[in-house]
Enzyme design. Structure first.
Site, PDB file in Angstrom:
ATOM      1  N   HIS A   5      68.334  42.566  52.573  1.00 41.38           N
ATOM      2  CA  HIS A   5      68.034  41.136  52.483  1.00 41.38           C
ATOM      3  C   HIS A   5      69.138  40.308  53.161  1.00 41.38           C
ATOM      4  O   HIS A   5      69.908  40.835  53.961  1.00 41.38           O
ATOM      5  CB  HIS A   5      67.781  40.730  51.035  1.00 41.38           C
ATOM      6  CG  HIS A   5      66.880  41.718  50.339  1.00 41.38           C
ATOM      7  ND1 HIS A   5      65.516  41.761  50.524  1.00 41.38           N
ATOM      8  CD2 HIS A   5      67.163  42.763  49.503  1.00 41.38           C
ATOM      9  CE1 HIS A   5      65.007  42.767  49.828  1.00 41.38           C
ATOM     10  NE2 HIS A   5      65.980  43.395  49.199  1.00 41.38           N
ATOM     11  N   GLU A  34      70.373  39.669  44.684  1.00 40.90           N
ATOM     12  CA  GLU A  34      70.482  41.015  45.261  1.00 40.90           C
ATOM     13  C   GLU A  34      71.215  40.971  46.611  1.00 40.90           C
ATOM     14  O   GLU A  34      72.021  41.843  46.921  1.00 40.90           O
ATOM     15  CB  GLU A  34      69.081  41.608  45.452  1.00 40.90           C
ATOM     16  CG  GLU A  34      69.108  43.014  46.044  1.00 40.90           C
ATOM     17  CD  GLU A  34      67.705  43.547  46.372  1.00 40.90           C
ATOM     18  OE1 GLU A  34      66.710  42.842  46.091  1.00 40.90           O
ATOM     19  OE2 GLU A  34      67.627  44.662  46.917  1.00 40.90           O
ATOM     20  N   GLU A  75      68.842  52.256  45.756  1.00 39.47           N
ATOM     21  CA  GLU A  75      68.563  51.201  44.781  1.00 39.47           C
ATOM     22  C   GLU A  75      69.561  51.455  43.653  1.00 39.47           C
ATOM     23  O   GLU A  75      69.420  52.390  42.871  1.00 39.47           O
ATOM     24  CB  GLU A  75      67.132  51.322  44.240  1.00 39.47           C
ATOM     25  CG  GLU A  75      66.052  51.027  45.265  1.00 39.47           C
ATOM     26  CD  GLU A  75      65.826  49.527  45.499  1.00 39.47           C
ATOM     27  OE1 GLU A  75      66.516  48.706  44.846  1.00 39.47           O
ATOM     28  OE2 GLU A  75      64.970  49.186  46.321  1.00 39.47           O
TER      29      GLU A  75
END
Ligand code: ZN
Length: 326
Positions: free
Chosen positions: A116, A153, A290
């Site tokens: 991101h 995040e 993750e």
């Protein structure tokens, strides 16, 4: 790795396959992973994982263009609600991608892809643009998720990336980041993959934290599945990427003490996917990590801790070092 942010990731169905899968895995893993396998078998999470194929949500992101060598961004790009500032990464240091003069990883190139971008939420039209990922078309990038308290995040991934860069450069590796909050948004997932390819990276790791339901905990490593469609051909990287991913998972458990995901991967901490552009378009060994679930309060307490992020960075880096040294 959620795409759209808070609330979008649905909890995965659970089933209890952890035992058998764990045993099978233990039989296959190399010695370096023994500790992890034993951990998973003996002390793993009580909930079996869900199907390996993974969460409906993910997709990830991919990197962008220019490897950054600059210091992290102007705070203006930060998500307003983001809170934790106290524990930002240890001086991201200025000269990022400079090759170290010596060390066991001299000559090795590692690309770190911080998932991101802190500015994505301001550029929804751009990041929603569809890009070709070989198997189909998908959004350029997504905003990512955040903790309930607003720790984004995208901030987490950059912080861990900076910590990893420092650790890997100490070993002599040349480290490049796909973005360092030095661009308004993105890069798109296809570009993130191309950055690793163009760098002829020996290993690429895309960093994320999940946005699943409360109660879903733990980390998982996403491995590329074999795809051959359009511009995507992962057949040559499936094997080495699995090796990389297994070493990262083993070291992540060892260093952080965190358990493999209790909601995907059947307790192995490994999930194979064919729907992520960042993996499908890669021609070099690559995995996604993750690190935990931002929407679970216990995982969030870890993810927002600078001390824990340092452990996460070391666990992942140790896995990369193990992979590169063979
Ligand atoms: Zn993500």
């Amino acid at each position: 790795m959620s795409y759209t942010g808070p609330g979008f990731d649905l909890p995965q169905p659970r089933r209890s396959l952890r035992g058998p899968l764990t045993v099978a895995l233990a039989a296959l893993v190399p010695g370096a992973l023994l500790g992890w396998a034993v951990y998973a078998a003996v002390d793993g999470p009580g909930n079996g994982g869900s199907s390996a194929g993974a969460s409906a949500t993910a997709s990830a992101s991919a990197p962008s263009g220019a490897p950054s060598s600059t210091t992290p961004s102007p705070s203006g790009d930060r998500k307003p609600s983001a809170s934790p500032t106290a524990e930002e990464s240890p001086s991201p240091s200025a000269s990022t991608s400079a090759p170290a003069a010596s060390g066991p990883l001299k000559g090795k190139v590692v690309v770190i892809d911080p998932g991101h971008n802190p500015g994505n939420f301001r550029h929804t039209a751009e990041i929603n643009r569809q890009v070709d990922i070989g198997t189909n078309r998908k959004e350029c990038d997504t905003t990512g998720t955040s903790t309930d308290d607003g720790y984004a995040e995208a901030r987490f991934t950059l912080d861990v990336a900076h910590r990893m860069r420092a650790l890997l450069e100490e070993q002599g590796a040349t480290v490049k980041l796909t973005q360092d909050a030095d661009r308004p948004f993105g890069p798109c997932v296809d570009e993130r993959a191309r950055i690793g390819n163009a760098a002829k990276a020996d290993a690429v790791v895309s960093l994320h934290a999940d946005g699943s339901g409360a109660g879903n905990r733990g980390f998982h490593v996403i491995l590329p599945g074999a795809v051959d469609a359009g511009a995507a051909d992962t057949r040559a990287i499936v094997g080495p990427s699995r090796d990389l991913g297994e070493r990262i998972a083993g070291n992540f458990v060892r260093v952080t003490g965190s358990a493999p995901s209790n909601y995907v991967g059947g307790g192995t901490g490994l999930v194979t996917r064919k729907d992520l552009g960042g993996l499908n378009l890669s021609t070099v060994p690559k995995v996604f990590v993750e690190c935990g679930n931002m929407r679970d309060s216990k995982d969030a307490a870890l993810l927002t801790s600078g001390a824990w992020r340092q452990k996460a960075a070391r666990g992942i880096s140790d896995g990369i070092v193990s992979f590169l040294r063979g």
